[in-house]
Design a protein around this motif. Structure first.
Motif, PDB file in Angstrom:
ATOM      1  N   LEU A  32       0.844  -1.183   0.000  1.00  0.00           N
ATOM      2  CA  LEU A  32       0.000   0.000   0.000  1.00  0.00           C
ATOM      3  C   LEU A  32       0.885   1.241   0.000  1.00  0.00           C
ATOM      4  CD1 LEU A  32      -2.622  -1.101   2.653  1.00  0.00           C
ATOM      5  CD2 LEU A  32      -2.870  -1.117   0.182  1.00  0.00           C
ATOM      6  N   PRO A  33       0.584   2.204  -0.855  1.00  0.00           N
ATOM      7  CA  PRO A  33       1.448   3.378  -0.956  1.00  0.00           C
ATOM      8  C   PRO A  33       1.503   4.213   0.305  1.00  0.00           C
ATOM      9  CG  PRO A  33      -0.556   3.665  -2.239  1.00  0.00           C
ATOM     10  CD  PRO A  33      -0.541   2.251  -1.748  1.00  0.00           C
ATOM     11  N   THR A  34       0.484   4.151   1.161  1.00  0.00           N
ATOM     12  CA  THR A  34       0.474   4.967   2.371  1.00  0.00           C
ATOM     13  C   THR A  34       0.458   4.094   3.620  1.00  0.00           C
ATOM     14  OG1 THR A  34      -1.911   5.104   2.207  1.00  0.00           O
ATOM     15  CG2 THR A  34      -0.666   6.933   1.276  1.00  0.00           C
ATOM     16  N   ALA A  35       1.081   2.930   3.551  1.00  0.00           N
ATOM     17  CA  ALA A  35       0.984   1.974   4.647  1.00  0.00           C
ATOM     18  C   ALA A  35       1.971   2.227   5.783  1.00  0.00           C
ATOM     19  CB  ALA A  35       1.183   0.558   4.110  1.00  0.00           C
ATOM     20  N   ARG A  36       2.841   3.215   5.649  1.00  0.00           N
ATOM     21  CA  ARG A  36       3.750   3.508   6.755  1.00  0.00           C
ATOM     22  C   ARG A  36       2.971   3.972   7.974  1.00  0.00           C
ATOM     23  NH1 ARG A  36       6.181   6.430   2.646  1.00  0.00           N
ATOM     24  NH2 ARG A  36       5.391   8.271   3.667  1.00  0.00           N
ATOM     25  N   PRO A  37       3.447   3.643   9.171  1.00  0.00           N
ATOM     26  CA  PRO A  37       2.737   4.111  10.361  1.00  0.00           C
ATOM     27  C   PRO A  37       2.670   5.637  10.364  1.00  0.00           C
ATOM     28  CG  PRO A  37       4.415   2.505  10.946  1.00  0.00           C
ATOM     29  CD  PRO A  37       4.605   2.827   9.491  1.00  0.00           C
ATOM     30  N   PRO A  38       1.547   6.201  10.776  1.00  0.00           N
ATOM     31  CA  PRO A  38       1.417   7.654  10.793  1.00  0.00           C
ATOM     32  C   PRO A  38       2.337   8.261  11.838  1.00  0.00           C
ATOM     33  CG  PRO A  38      -0.440   6.643  11.879  1.00  0.00           C
ATOM     34  CD  PRO A  38       0.378   5.524  11.301  1.00  0.00           C
ATOM     35  N   GLN A  39       2.753   9.467  11.592  1.00  0.00           N
ATOM     36  CA  GLN A  39       3.618  10.179  12.518  1.00  0.00           C
ATOM     37  C   GLN A  39       2.906  11.448  12.973  1.00  0.00           C
ATOM     38  OE1 GLN A  39       6.485   8.796  13.526  1.00  0.00           O
ATOM     39  NE2 GLN A  39       5.981   7.090  12.202  1.00  0.00           N
ATOM     40  N   PRO A  40       1.990  11.341  13.930  1.00  0.00           N
ATOM     41  CA  PRO A  40       1.211  12.507  14.369  1.00  0.00           C
ATOM     42  C   PRO A  40       2.035  13.440  15.243  1.00  0.00           C
ATOM     43  CG  PRO A  40       0.614  10.601  15.663  1.00  0.00           C
ATOM     44  CD  PRO A  40       1.594  10.126  14.627  1.00  0.00           C
ATOM     45  N   GLN A  41       2.960  14.173  14.645  1.00  0.00           N
ATOM     46  CA  GLN A  41       3.855  15.024  15.409  1.00  0.00           C
ATOM     47  C   GLN A  41       3.372  16.472  15.472  1.00  0.00           C
ATOM     48  OE1 GLN A  41       7.811  14.165  15.398  1.00  0.00           O
ATOM     49  NE2 GLN A  41       7.304  12.029  15.493  1.00  0.00           N
ATOM     50  N   THR A  42       2.420  16.815  14.626  1.00  0.00           N
ATOM     51  CA  THR A  42       1.947  18.186  14.634  1.00  0.00           C
ATOM     52  C   THR A  42       0.651  18.283  15.422  1.00  0.00           C
ATOM     53  OG1 THR A  42       0.736  17.864  12.594  1.00  0.00           O
ATOM     54  CG2 THR A  42       2.990  18.667  12.397  1.00  0.00           C
ATOM     55  N   LEU A 101     -10.919  -2.435   3.465  1.00  0.00           N
ATOM     56  CA  LEU A 101     -10.470  -1.085   3.150  1.00  0.00           C
ATOM     57  C   LEU A 101     -11.318  -0.575   2.001  1.00  0.00           C
ATOM     58  CD1 LEU A 101      -6.640  -1.816   2.921  1.00  0.00           C
ATOM     59  CD2 LEU A 101      -7.751  -0.571   4.769  1.00  0.00           C
ATOM     60  N   ILE A 102     -11.572   0.711   1.963  1.00  0.00           N
ATOM     61  CA  ILE A 102     -12.145   1.362   0.786  1.00  0.00           C
ATOM     62  C   ILE A 102     -10.969   2.047   0.103  1.00  0.00           C
ATOM     63  CG2 ILE A 102     -13.763   3.090  -0.080  1.00  0.00           C
ATOM     64  CD1 ILE A 102     -15.155   0.676   1.242  1.00  0.00           C
ATOM     65  N   VAL A 103     -10.847   1.810  -1.194  1.00  0.00           N
ATOM     66  CA  VAL A 103      -9.688   2.254  -1.963  1.00  0.00           C
ATOM     67  C   VAL A 103     -10.138   3.232  -3.047  1.00  0.00           C
ATOM     68  CG1 VAL A 103      -7.812   1.439  -3.458  1.00  0.00           C
ATOM     69  CG2 VAL A 103      -8.534   0.062  -1.497  1.00  0.00           C
ATOM     70  N   ALA A 104      -9.351   4.294  -3.248  1.00  0.00           N
ATOM     71  CA  ALA A 104      -9.564   5.264  -4.321  1.00  0.00           C
ATOM     72  C   ALA A 104      -8.251   5.426  -5.071  1.00  0.00           C
ATOM     73  CB  ALA A 104     -10.018   6.603  -3.769  1.00  0.00           C
ATOM     74  N   ALA A 105      -8.291   5.237  -6.372  1.00  0.00           N
ATOM     75  CA  ALA A 105      -7.094   5.380  -7.208  1.00  0.00           C
ATOM     76  C   ALA A 105      -5.932   4.534  -6.688  1.00  0.00           C
ATOM     77  CB  ALA A 105      -6.688   6.851  -7.327  1.00  0.00           C
ATOM     78  N   GLY A 106      -6.231   3.336  -6.220  1.00  0.00           N
ATOM     79  CA  GLY A 106      -5.199   2.415  -5.765  1.00  0.00           C
ATOM     80  C   GLY A 106      -4.684   2.650  -4.357  1.00  0.00           C
ATOM     81  N   ALA A 107      -5.200   3.665  -3.665  1.00  0.00           N
ATOM     82  CA  ALA A 107      -4.730   3.980  -2.315  1.00  0.00           C
ATOM     83  C   ALA A 107      -5.891   3.875  -1.326  1.00  0.00           C
ATOM     84  CB  ALA A 107      -4.143   5.387  -2.267  1.00  0.00           C
ATOM     85  N   PRO A 108      -5.665   3.293  -0.148  1.00  0.00           N
ATOM     86  CA  PRO A 108      -6.729   3.194   0.851  1.00  0.00           C
ATOM     87  C   PRO A 108      -7.119   4.570   1.382  1.00  0.00           C
ATOM     88  CG  PRO A 108      -4.666   2.300   1.698  1.00  0.00           C
ATOM     89  CD  PRO A 108      -4.415   2.702   0.296  1.00  0.00           C
ATOM     90  N   VAL A 109      -8.433   4.754   1.576  1.00  0.00           N
ATOM     91  CA  VAL A 109      -8.934   6.011   2.120  1.00  0.00           C
ATOM     92  C   VAL A 109      -9.817   5.803   3.338  1.00  0.00           C
ATOM     93  CG1 VAL A 109      -8.741   7.316  -0.025  1.00  0.00           C
ATOM     94  CG2 VAL A 109     -10.855   6.064   0.466  1.00  0.00           C
ATOM     95  N   MET A 110     -10.418   4.600   3.478  1.00  0.00           N
ATOM     96  CA  MET A 110     -11.275   4.321   4.624  1.00  0.00           C
ATOM     97  C   MET A 110     -11.029   2.888   5.085  1.00  0.00           C
ATOM     98  SD  MET A 110     -15.438   4.756   5.225  1.00  0.00           S
ATOM     99  CE  MET A 110     -15.956   3.985   3.737  1.00  0.00           C
ATOM    100  N   THR A 111     -11.161   2.673   6.395  1.00  0.00           N
ATOM    101  CA  THR A 111     -10.988   1.343   6.965  1.00  0.00           C
ATOM    102  C   THR A 111     -12.219   0.944   7.758  1.00  0.00           C
ATOM    103  OG1 THR A 111     -10.134   1.916   9.167  1.00  0.00           O
ATOM    104  CG2 THR A 111      -8.539   1.905   7.358  1.00  0.00           C
ATOM    105  N   CYS A 112     -12.340  -0.340   7.982  1.00  0.00           N
ATOM    106  CA  CYS A 112     -13.340  -0.815   8.925  1.00  0.00           C
ATOM    107  C   CYS A 112     -12.924  -0.330  10.317  1.00  0.00           C
ATOM    108  CB  CYS A 112     -13.449  -2.337   8.880  1.00  0.00           C
ATOM    109  SG  CYS A 112     -11.907  -3.230   9.165  1.00  0.00           S
ATOM    110  N   SER A 113     -13.825  -0.428  11.259  1.00  0.00           N
ATOM    111  CA  SER A 113     -13.490   0.011  12.613  1.00  0.00           C
ATOM    112  C   SER A 113     -13.350  -1.156  13.581  1.00  0.00           C
ATOM    113  CB  SER A 113     -14.529   1.004  13.121  1.00  0.00           C
ATOM    114  OG  SER A 113     -15.819   0.450  13.047  1.00  0.00           O
ATOM    115  N   ARG A 114     -13.547  -2.365  13.064  1.00  0.00           N
ATOM    116  CA  ARG A 114     -13.382  -3.560  13.891  1.00  0.00           C
ATOM    117  C   ARG A 114     -13.139  -4.752  12.972  1.00  0.00           C
ATOM    118  NH1 ARG A 114     -17.569  -7.190  14.371  1.00  0.00           N
ATOM    119  NH2 ARG A 114     -19.524  -6.654  13.369  1.00  0.00           N
ATOM    120  N   TRP A 115     -12.761  -5.870  13.573  1.00  0.00           N
ATOM    121  CA  TRP A 115     -12.559  -7.110  12.828  1.00  0.00           C
ATOM    122  C   TRP A 115     -13.866  -7.883  12.768  1.00  0.00           C
ATOM    123  CZ3 TRP A 115      -8.496  -6.813  10.101  1.00  0.00           C
ATOM    124  CH2 TRP A 115      -7.377  -6.126  10.572  1.00  0.00           C
TER     125      TRP A 115
END
Length: 163
Positions: A32-42, A101-115
């Motif tokens: 996934l192109p954006t699969a790196r863990p997020p870095q919420p530093q701001t 996952l919901i995907v737009a243009a090959g990149a995930p934009v939405m996830t489920c909230s549980r398994w």
């Protein structure tokens, strides 16, 4: 659709979102192109949550946004072409668990909230979330949480609280 803004990078809700997202991002067999863990530093980074009329969470953003207006603009853009959104099913962390996952243009934009316990229950939930996303009413301002994870300001729960 509700937007949540975090004032600290150690907010419990933000950390829980990042852990769940990290497990989902590791699931698909393709990279996934954006699969790196997020870095919420701001400060004031945030995400969006798709809620049913009873406030049950149907899905949440895959991305962490740096500003509320960027998150809202991205959702408006995605809603302008809902037929471009597709569902991708992913294996869960335990045997037999499934997510999506919901995907737009090959990149995930939405996830489920549980398994989910099966592919069929996850598929029904994903289809319902995608349908609700198409017509979700967006709030005009974000909810904000303090370091304890409690909301210190919540926008009015009028008509904008609908999915």
């Amino acid at each position: 659709m509700r937007f949540t803004e975090f004032v600290t990078s150690d907010d419990p809700m933000l950390l829980a979102w990042a852990r769940f997202r990290g497990t989902l991002a590791a699931g698909p067999t393709r990279a996934l192109p954006t699969a790196r863990p997020p870095q919420p530093q701001t400060p004031n980074s945030g995400l969006w949550r798709l809620l049913a009329t009873n406030n049950r969470e149907l899905g949440r953003s895959f991305l962490l946004y740096h500003r509320f207006d960027a998150a809202r603009a991205h959702v408006v853009h995605l809603q302008s072409d809902p037929d471009s959104l597709t569902i991708e099913h992913v294996p869960g962390p335990t045997n037999g668990s499934r997510g999506w996952l919901i995907v737009a243009a090959g990149a995930p934009v939405m996830t489920c909230s549980r398994w989910y316990s099966s592919l069929s229950t996850g598929a029904v939930a994903a289809a319902g979330a995608l349908e609700a996303f198409r017509t979700a009413v967006l709030t005009d301002s974000p909810d904000r949480s303090d370091a304890s994870g409690r909301f210190r300001r919540r926008a009015s729960l009028g008509a904008d609280a609908r999915a």
